[in-house]
Design an enzyme around this catalytic site. Structure first.
Site, PDB file in Angstrom:
ATOM      1  N   HIS A 169       0.710  -1.102  -0.014  1.00  9.62           N
ATOM      2  CA  HIS A 169       0.003   0.141   0.003  1.00  9.62           C
ATOM      3  C   HIS A 169       1.057   1.166  -0.094  1.00  9.62           C
ATOM      4  O   HIS A 169       0.451   2.352  -0.392  1.00  9.62           O
ATOM      5  CB  HIS A 169      -0.955   0.047   1.048  1.00  9.62           C
ATOM      6  CG  HIS A 169      -2.129  -0.887   0.845  1.00  9.62           C
ATOM      7  ND1 HIS A 169      -2.716  -1.723   1.870  1.00  9.62           N
ATOM      8  CD2 HIS A 169      -2.768  -1.209  -0.106  1.00  9.62           C
ATOM      9  CE1 HIS A 169      -3.660  -2.173   1.378  1.00  9.62           C
ATOM     10  NE2 HIS A 169      -3.887  -1.997   0.133  1.00  9.62           N
ATOM     11  N   ARG A 191     -13.589  22.004   3.940  1.00 12.61           N
ATOM     12  CA  ARG A 191     -14.380  21.083   4.531  1.00 12.61           C
ATOM     13  C   ARG A 191     -13.783  21.098   6.192  1.00 12.61           C
ATOM     14  O   ARG A 191     -12.665  20.711   6.517  1.00 12.61           O
ATOM     15  CB  ARG A 191     -13.953  19.721   4.235  1.00 12.61           C
ATOM     16  CG  ARG A 191     -14.458  19.377   2.940  1.00 12.61           C
ATOM     17  CD  ARG A 191     -14.054  17.771   2.342  1.00 12.61           C
ATOM     18  NE  ARG A 191     -14.893  17.491   1.700  1.00 12.61           N
ATOM     19  CZ  ARG A 191     -14.696  17.238   0.201  1.00 12.61           C
ATOM     20  NH1 ARG A 191     -13.196  17.462  -0.100  1.00 12.61           N
ATOM     21  NH2 ARG A 191     -15.316  16.941  -0.796  1.00 12.61           N
ATOM     22  N   ARG A 227     -17.283  25.377   4.703  1.00 14.57           N
ATOM     23  CA  ARG A 227     -18.447  24.790   4.738  1.00 14.57           C
ATOM     24  C   ARG A 227     -18.683  24.321   6.341  1.00 14.57           C
ATOM     25  O   ARG A 227     -17.701  23.892   6.858  1.00 14.57           O
ATOM     26  CB  ARG A 227     -18.373  23.775   3.973  1.00 14.57           C
ATOM     27  CG  ARG A 227     -19.598  22.558   4.112  1.00 14.57           C
ATOM     28  CD  ARG A 227     -19.493  21.436   3.509  1.00 14.57           C
ATOM     29  NE  ARG A 227     -18.769  20.321   3.736  1.00 14.57           N
ATOM     30  CZ  ARG A 227     -18.560  19.162   3.140  1.00 14.57           C
ATOM     31  NH1 ARG A 227     -19.029  19.100   2.034  1.00 14.57           N
ATOM     32  NH2 ARG A 227     -17.821  18.355   3.610  1.00 14.57           N
ATOM     33  N   GLU A 279     -26.703  19.079  -2.560  1.00 22.40           N
ATOM     34  CA  GLU A 279     -26.207  18.080  -2.645  1.00 22.40           C
ATOM     35  C   GLU A 279     -27.584  17.090  -2.528  1.00 22.40           C
ATOM     36  O   GLU A 279     -27.507  15.631  -2.549  1.00 22.40           O
ATOM     37  CB  GLU A 279     -25.404  17.572  -1.267  1.00 22.40           C
ATOM     38  CG  GLU A 279     -24.310  18.597  -1.147  1.00 22.40           C
ATOM     39  CD  GLU A 279     -23.453  18.346   0.057  1.00 22.40           C
ATOM     40  OE1 GLU A 279     -22.560  17.449   0.290  1.00 22.40           O
ATOM     41  OE2 GLU A 279     -23.726  18.963   0.954  1.00 22.40           O
ATOM     42  N   ASN A 337     -21.022  14.731  -5.444  1.00 20.58           N
ATOM     43  CA  ASN A 337     -20.637  13.302  -4.706  1.00 20.58           C
ATOM     44  C   ASN A 337     -22.136  12.782  -3.921  1.00 20.58           C
ATOM     45  O   ASN A 337     -22.612  11.628  -4.057  1.00 20.58           O
ATOM     46  CB  ASN A 337     -19.695  13.308  -3.763  1.00 20.58           C
ATOM     47  CG  ASN A 337     -18.286  14.107  -4.069  1.00 20.58           C
ATOM     48  OD1 ASN A 337     -18.213  13.937  -5.271  1.00 20.58           O
ATOM     49  ND2 ASN A 337     -17.655  14.523  -3.180  1.00 20.58           N
ATOM     50  N   ASP A 338     -22.565  13.901  -3.139  1.00 18.56           N
ATOM     51  CA  ASP A 338     -23.933  13.301  -2.536  1.00 18.56           C
ATOM     52  C   ASP A 338     -25.007  13.581  -3.472  1.00 18.56           C
ATOM     53  O   ASP A 338     -26.014  12.659  -3.367  1.00 18.56           O
ATOM     54  CB  ASP A 338     -24.235  14.355  -1.210  1.00 18.56           C
ATOM     55  CG  ASP A 338     -23.236  13.762  -0.262  1.00 18.56           C
ATOM     56  OD1 ASP A 338     -23.456  12.542   0.144  1.00 18.56           O
ATOM     57  OD2 ASP A 338     -22.682  14.509   0.567  1.00 18.56           O
ATOM     58  N   ARG A 388     -22.750   6.269  -1.508  1.00 22.90           N
ATOM     59  CA  ARG A 388     -21.363   6.505  -2.215  1.00 22.90           C
ATOM     60  C   ARG A 388     -20.205   5.543  -1.677  1.00 22.90           C
ATOM     61  O   ARG A 388     -19.073   5.584  -2.722  1.00 22.90           O
ATOM     62  CB  ARG A 388     -21.147   7.938  -1.950  1.00 22.90           C
ATOM     63  CG  ARG A 388     -20.918   8.354  -0.905  1.00 22.90           C
ATOM     64  CD  ARG A 388     -20.896   9.883  -0.585  1.00 22.90           C
ATOM     65  NE  ARG A 388     -19.529  10.676  -0.513  1.00 22.90           N
ATOM     66  CZ  ARG A 388     -19.548  11.970  -0.384  1.00 22.90           C
ATOM     67  NH1 ARG A 388     -20.447  12.453  -0.080  1.00 22.90           N
ATOM     68  NH2 ARG A 388     -18.426  12.229  -0.321  1.00 22.90           N
ATOM     69  N   CYS A 404     -18.239  21.603  -6.530  1.00 23.64           N
ATOM     70  CA  CYS A 404     -17.142  21.425  -5.740  1.00 23.64           C
ATOM     71  C   CYS A 404     -17.086  19.785  -5.338  1.00 23.64           C
ATOM     72  O   CYS A 404     -16.154  19.403  -4.695  1.00 23.64           O
ATOM     73  CB  CYS A 404     -17.115  21.890  -4.362  1.00 23.64           C
ATOM     74  SG  CYS A 404     -18.594  21.607  -3.306  1.00 23.64           S
TER      75      CYS A 404
END
Ligand code: PEP
Ligand code: MG
Length: 678
Positions: free
Chosen positions: A302, A409, A445, A544, A567-568, A578, A615
């Site tokens: 990884h 975020r 946000r 979203e 995304n949402d 997701r 975004c």
């Protein structure tokens, strides 16, 4: 009892990701499920056990399912294995091309020139050339005590360490998802999986009952599993041993209250280590780490996967040669052919430099243009902003040409903490971010937490569907208004005291007007209480939730801007979690249904004279650039690495052409059709 005979067609067999998908699926059934491969039969609900089967590509497995829901389990498992357990697989009967799941590993080449006297040969793990001074990293060694505090106390301390480790890993998953990608974050999801492995937990608890202390029991159980993995005779599984040891150290550091070794670099350097744990690699500061060389490990470890994602040249498996590199040496790491050159001659250095220049040429060309505004060929400016979670991220965004931060975020300040960050702590962080960005605007946000992103100081009643429950702004206004007000106070004070002329605040997961009204009321109250003039502050919402997009005209009349979180929005429009182990790949933001919602949002914003940005990850997707511009998006906010290339793409097209592509896309029937179009 149900029995399935299946063949695994995944490119790298039943390795971490497909194994995790299979184990997670098995866990959703009550039935007892066993997987047999060769002579070995294991519990299908234990990640470690499934990994130690060492099933390679085209390996056969027999699944035995026994219990009340055996039929449903058998259907689901067969379907999941056949459809690739979350990966694209090439069945012998299909004509499809398989998409390599992991990033391509660099080739070691065949006809290599002979090794020079000052060169060592390792295994190429991440391409590129690096040159610089070395820093040797040693591993954290824990003082494992031998005393026993009594069964109850040992169990309690162990369980406590498990909870802390879990919270830390969950925060890491969120961070790596945002900073790198969901693929890299899966590494730490696999760690979470191993942490909760029922067999591992039981072994530890039995050992504690038998008289060993928690640290001894955990350490021994992990070592046993790591050794078992390295003895399967599979390079890929041997690499997973590093994951088990990494997790072992993480939990021990909590249990024994001993810090893991500090990994702070004081100058840009090349790291030398026996092996780098995935945690070490994920926390590397790209500005300081020029490259790394390990004596052990493999190209599928990884650490190597993360190095490739971060673009850090790396060589693994150098063997004992690593010790022959002096602590004050300068070395060249060629991550493409796997060679290390120690104290290169001036001539050699010149060749390396020329080569580095060539490799960097394309990126440099884009980066050189990155600080300029991005305009389409017909002169329409599209603002390109960056996404981040800290002052360091903001700095990177700025360096890569972000004209502002489009999504800050703030939850990174809250995740992985035992207690809610104080107003003073928040004030300090927000002030630093504003300071870094100077006159470039920042869109903060407010806390988007709950459900899938838990923190210990927020208690949400157990929910069947956390994604549809108390999360985001809903959680704040319904249950934690004081937390929201504290955050707003810290933001307003940071704004006032920084002397910034502009700032924006947006609320996440707004679906209904009352949520926005309530959040706005808190903002107004706090501003009044602090006596802050809010003229330069824009207040907006994220789009979203489909209801917010469909009701966009009502919101547009009241907000200053929209920022679309694709995304949402994709998750809720397509009703696909997701993070779903098998379906998430189908949650494509280019699905026409999602594009229609983006179109409605952009139209509503513009009719009300407001701006609209995107975004979510779709903003960085090369296939989406023309469509989003064509749908009228004014601002695209992406991770820092994606900024120069996005600006380059914007400069290659015309707005008119983008509008035509967007109109076509809206008439198509699936995301696949849209991707074929672009
Ligand atoms: C989004 O949902 O698109 C978004 C940007 O928010 P997050 O990924 O943090 O949920
Ligand atoms: Mg979101």
């Amino acid at each position: 009892m149900q029995q399935l005979d299946l063949v695994i067609y995944n490119e790298t067999g039943l390795h971490a990701r497909p194994a995790k998908t299979l184990v997670n699926l098995a866990k959703t059934f009550e039935s007892d499920i066993k997987i047999q491969h060769g002579a070995k039969k294991v519990n299908a609900k234990s990640m470690i056990k499934v990994l130690t089967l060492g099933v390679k590509k085209e390996g056969r497995i027999t699944v035995e399912i026994d219990g009340a829901d055996e039929l449903a389990a058998s259907v689901a498992i067969e379907e999941a294995v056949v459809s690739g357990l979350g990966e694209t697989v090439n069945h012998p009967s299909s004509n499809g091309h398989s998409e390599a799941a992991a990033s391509e590993t660099p080739s070691n080449g065949h006809a290599k020139p002979e090794l020079k006297a000052n060169e060592l040969q390792g295994v190429a793990a991440s391409p590129g050339l690096a040159c610089g001074p070395v820093v040797r990293w040693t591993e954290s060694e824990f003082d494992i005590p031998t005393d026993h505090q009594g069964e109850a106390a040992e169990l309690e301390a162990f369980n406590d360490a498990v909870v802390k480790t879990q919270a830390q890993l969950e925060a890491l998953v969120v961070k790596v998802t945002k900073d790198l990608s969901a693929e890299e974050a899966e590494i730490f999801e696999a760690h979470l999986e191993i942490l909760g492995d029922p067999e591992l937990q039981n072994t530890v608890k039995e050992q504690i009952k038998a008289g060993k202390n928690g640290a001894q029991s955990w350490h021994a159980a992990c070592e046993e599993q790591a050794t078992a993995l390295s003895q399967v005779g599979d390079e890929l599984l041997a690499a997973r041993a590093a994951d088990v040891r990494d997790l072992s150290g993480r939990l021990l550091s909590h249990l024994l209250n001993q810090p893991q070794n500090s990994r702070v670099l004081h100058q840009p350097s090349i790291i030398l280590a026996r092996d780098l744990s995935p945690s070490d690699t994920a926390s590397l500061n790209k500005n300081m780490v020029l490259g790394f060389v390990t004596s052990e490990g493999g190209p599928n470890a990884h650490s190597a996967i993360i190095a490739r994602a971060m673009g850090i040249p790396a060589i693994v498996s150098l063997g004992e040669g690593l010790d022959s590199i002096g602590d004050d040496a300068t070395i060249v790491v060629n991550g493409t052919n796997g060679r290390v050159e120690i104290n290169p001659s001036a001539e050699s250095l010149a060749i390396v430099k020329a080569e580095q220049a060539k490799i960097a040429e394309k990126q440099a060309a884009m980066l050189a243009m990155a600080q300029d505004f991005a305009k389409t060929k017909d002169g329409v400016r599209i603002e390109v902003f960056g996404n981040g979670g800290s002052a360091a991220d903001s700095e990177l965004c700025k360096q890569n040409g972000a004209e502002g931060i489009g999504l800050l975020r703030t939850e990174f300040l809250f995740l992985g903490k035992e207690e809610e960050p104080t107003e003073a702590e928040q004030f300090e962080t927000y002030s630093k971010i504003l300071e870094v960005m100077g006159d470039r605007p920042v869109v903060f946000r407010t806390l988007d937490i709950g459900g899938d992103k838990p923190v210990p100081y927020i208690t949400v009643p157990n929910e069947e569907n956390p994604f549809l429950g108390e999360r985001g702004v809903r959680l704040m206004v319904n249950h934690y208004p004081e937390m929201l007000r504290t955050q707003l106070k810290a933001l307003l004070r940071a704004y006032k005291e920084s002397g910034a002329s502009k700032m924006a605040i947006m609320f996440p997961m707004v679906g209904q007007l009352y949520e926005w009204h309530s959040a706005r009321q808190h903002f107004n109250d706090v501003a009044k209480e602090l006596g802050v003039d809010t003229k330069g502050i824009e207040l907006g919402i994220m789009i979203e939730v489909p209801s917010a997009a469909l009701n966009a005209p009502a919101f547009a009349a009241e907000v200053d801007f929209f920022s679309i979180g694709t995304n949402d929005l994709t998750q809720y429009t397509l009703a696909i979690d997701r993070q779903h182990p098998t379906l998430a790949g189908k949650a494509d933001g280019l699905e026409p249904a999602v594009l229609h919602l983006i179109k409605l949002t952009a139209e509503a914003a513009h009719e009300a004279g407001k701006w609209v940005g995107v975004c979510g990850e779709l903003a960085a997707d090369p296939a989406a650039t023309k469509i989003l511009i064509g749908l009228g998006i004014d601002e695209l906010s992406v991770n820092n690495n994606a900024i120069p290339a996005l600006k380059d793409r914007i400069r290659q097209c015309t707005k008119t052409e983008c509008e035509a592509v967007a109109q076509k896309a809206l008439r198509l029937r699936s995301a696949a059709d849209v991707r074929a179009l672009t």
